[in-house]
Design a protein around this motif. Sequence first.
Motif, short mmCIF file in Angstrom:
data_model
loop_
_atom_site.label_atom_id
_atom_site.label_comp_id
_atom_site.label_asym_id
_atom_site.label_seq_id
_atom_site.Cartn_x
_atom_site.Cartn_y
_atom_site.Cartn_z
N ILE A 275 -9.99 9.03 9.75
CA ILE A 275 -9.48 7.67 9.88
C ILE A 275 -8.42 7.43 8.80
CG2 ILE A 275 -10.06 5.21 9.82
CD1 ILE A 275 -12.87 5.97 10.73
N ALA A 276 -7.22 7.06 9.23
CA ALA A 276 -6.13 6.81 8.29
C ALA A 276 -6.14 5.33 7.87
CB ALA A 276 -4.79 7.16 8.93
N ARG A 277 -6.05 5.12 6.58
CA ARG A 277 -6.03 3.75 6.05
C ARG A 277 -4.85 3.58 5.11
NH1 ARG A 277 -11.64 4.84 6.18
NH2 ARG A 277 -12.83 3.31 7.40
N GLY B 45 7.06 11.88 -1.47
CA GLY B 45 6.17 12.34 -2.53
C GLY B 45 4.71 12.19 -2.14
N LYS B 46 3.87 12.01 -3.15
CA LYS B 46 2.42 11.89 -2.92
C LYS B 46 2.01 10.46 -2.59
CE LYS B 46 1.48 13.73 -6.93
NZ LYS B 46 0.73 14.28 -8.09
N GLY B 47 2.98 9.61 -2.40
CA GLY B 47 2.76 8.19 -2.18
C GLY B 47 3.78 7.43 -2.99
N GLY B 48 3.78 6.14 -2.87
CA GLY B 48 4.69 5.31 -3.64
C GLY B 48 4.02 3.98 -3.90
N PHE B 49 4.72 2.91 -3.60
CA PHE B 49 4.08 1.60 -3.69
C PHE B 49 3.07 1.43 -2.57
CE2 PHE B 49 8.12 0.97 -5.94
CZ PHE B 49 7.62 0.52 -7.16
N TYR B 50 3.26 2.20 -1.50
CA TYR B 50 2.29 2.27 -0.41
C TYR B 50 1.94 3.75 -0.19
CZ TYR B 50 4.00 -2.42 0.80
OH TYR B 50 4.36 -3.75 0.76
N ARG B 51 0.77 3.99 0.38
CA ARG B 51 0.42 5.33 0.81
C ARG B 51 -0.63 5.23 1.91
NH1 ARG B 51 -3.39 8.07 -3.97
NH2 ARG B 51 -5.27 6.82 -3.56
N THR B 52 -0.81 6.33 2.63
CA THR B 52 -1.83 6.40 3.67
C THR B 52 -2.86 7.44 3.26
OG1 THR B 52 -0.26 5.79 5.39
CG2 THR B 52 -2.28 6.86 6.11
N GLU B 53 -4.13 7.03 3.20
CA GLU B 53 -5.23 7.93 2.87
C GLU B 53 -6.07 8.17 4.12
OE1 GLU B 53 -4.64 9.54 -0.13
OE2 GLU B 53 -6.73 9.17 -0.69
#
Length: 781
Positions: free
Chosen positions: A304-306, A291-299
């Motif tokens: 730069i990915a965080r 999905g668009k993220g969950g309990f964790y996500r990468t932005e």
Amino acid sequence: MMTINRVAVVGSGVMGSGIAAQIANAGVPVLLLDIVPETGAATGGDRSRLAKAALERLKGVQPAAFMSRAAAALVTPGNLEDDLGALADADWIIEAVIEDPEVKAALYRRIDTVRRAGSVVSSNTSTIPLTRLIDGQSPAFAQDFLISHFFNPPRYMRLMELVAGRHTRADAVAAITDFADRRLGKGVVSCNDGPGFIANRIGTYWMYSAIGAAFDLGVAVEEADALLSQAMGVPRTGVFGLVDLVGLDLMPHIARSFRQTLPLDDDFRQVYRDHERLRWMIDAGLTGRKGKGGFYRTETHGGIARRQAMDLDSGLYRPLATPTLPSVAAARQGLRAALAQEDRGGRFLRRVLLETLGYAAGLVPGIADSVRSVDEAMRLGYNWSEGPFALIDRVGAEWLADALRAEGRLVPPLLALADRRPFHRVADGRVQHLTVRGDYADAPVREGVVALSDVKRGRDPVARSESAALWDLGDGVLCLEFTTKSNSLDVGVMTMILHAVEVIGDGRGAWTALVIHNEGENFSVGANLDQVRSAAKDGRTDDLLRLNSVGQTALMAMKRAPFPVVGAAWGMALGGGCEILLHCDHVQAHADLVMGLVETRAGLIPGWGGCKELLARRFGVTDRPAGPMEPIKAAFESIRAAKVSGSAAEAKELGFLRPSDGVTFNRDRLLADAKAAALALVPGYSPPRPIELRLPGPTAALALRMGVDALHAVGRATVHDVAVAKELAEVLSGGRTDLLRVVGEDDLLALERTHILRLIDQPASVARMDHLLATGKPLRN
């Protein structure tokens, strides 16, 4: 026993198509069927579109579902209207459609009209009891029916839960068990018929217990996952990372099924809660990795990915934080140390452990006949390092019973029966488990399974150092085991190889063959890079020369020994680990072996004979174009690009394994297969002939370097990439030899030594080693 030569899978969703892929990986033809889409039936479109789309999707998924292109070609897509009659050719028909008993029942009636008498039909259901599935079906169908529950992804998850009904034929159970074990590499665990069987029954309860405790006690997702991973021994995903992986939207469906089928007094009803935050996340599309993220996500911002984590109270994302709770620090000392902490992490861990272990103890003998089956199911199905009863042994049965009483909970009869005794023990060198009768039974030994841990139990090694050990496997076969961290290779390992060659001698005494094997997570990640980096930084050239010299001497002594050497490898065999296998007479590889010469990632080239061995393999390819450049280019590209196999089949395509090397699908059978291969080589054994190659020298090196210069010109290779490629090109082309002069094995080893030492001296190589050790990723700029 019946044999399985053809299989059909009905249902081309994630599980059905994944099961079909793994069966094809085993070299067995598979028919993959699905319904005819409404548009296809009405408009004359592709009526097998669903199965074909699933097959195409499988070819691109990561981690890869297929082990090779040849495996993918064994799957034939079709549909349930035009191809239903083809089910008559299948020995085993697997149903993997939606979890709706009525849909399954209608499908079974259709299958029963066309299937061959005696063919086995099974369901991949994860929640529906067998008795409900066969209700209303023919007696013949009931005799041939069972549940074969695979776990996702089917190629990589080792568990297959098998449920046989009261009417199921014993020979059908035996045939599917044997096929799943030997051909598909599964740990087959027999379960009693009931909702969720073993792994999902306990695993779902554990997930809801941990999620509820985190909400109630204010434990952050990173804290919860760190505690469960480090103290309880679950994978690093913990619970919140696991939910992200499987999909948050799947949780309500599993819970609904359990609430409909579990007894009214089952404790799952107490631990389950319909969390408002979880419903909000599903509605918002925050269902996890899909999905668009969950309990964790990468932005990603500015390239730069965080990583971010969700705050459970607010639902807002924040930067990922490193847990600093005392209980998290204590978890590194062990489970009991973490449980003793009084912070929120300690309270969280005590609650989850109390609920989960108490629940598991209360389910036997309901879900399985033995505690060993329960532990095996959780270990193989959820990747726990230990099952619940092994965890009870770690904390103590008395601790768990006392803690349950203190909270006013019932102590399960099996826990009371243990009465301070362990559920697992070793007696007279045999592994035993506590039975539901209160006595101990020996763990069954499967035919064709040898575990090095069993060989070592209660025995002394033939030889041992800080880096390696030699064990007697019986029948004249010695086993060399690496014992370093991550099975990295150092002077101690190479010295033990030399000692093994000396101990076995001419192969006519007490020992006649050598197997190289260990039970670590990986066969070997290569040379001890930290030691190499440290010596390079300090200018300790003598240490580097010694490591290279001892390594080359050891592997050549092994290769030229008057007895066969077999490598038994699983996990990763990288760099020096790959070089060891390249020098073996035979490799028995686990089907998912990751293998390759990856030294360029550290700014180096192979230095223990890997260049010469891969080059010789490439020269030995029979259907290649004439002349020396094709094999040289193939070896150059494999090493320069640090190519690795994703399977044993790919390792054969890349030349890291020979066509004659063996492949074992079940890890538990790897050592026994390797030992058998070693013994088969003993009669009339003679070592391989020395390598002699006609190499073109500087003209070939120049051609190889020009290709890398072109990559550098367009930004696809760094300055140091060019430098590494230059040294590699000179080795593979034979150095400054005359055109097509014969270059021998010792000459190639000398070239490897010269050119790797040149690279180790360069600051750019040290920088790459620093980066690789710090991040686990190669430096690309």
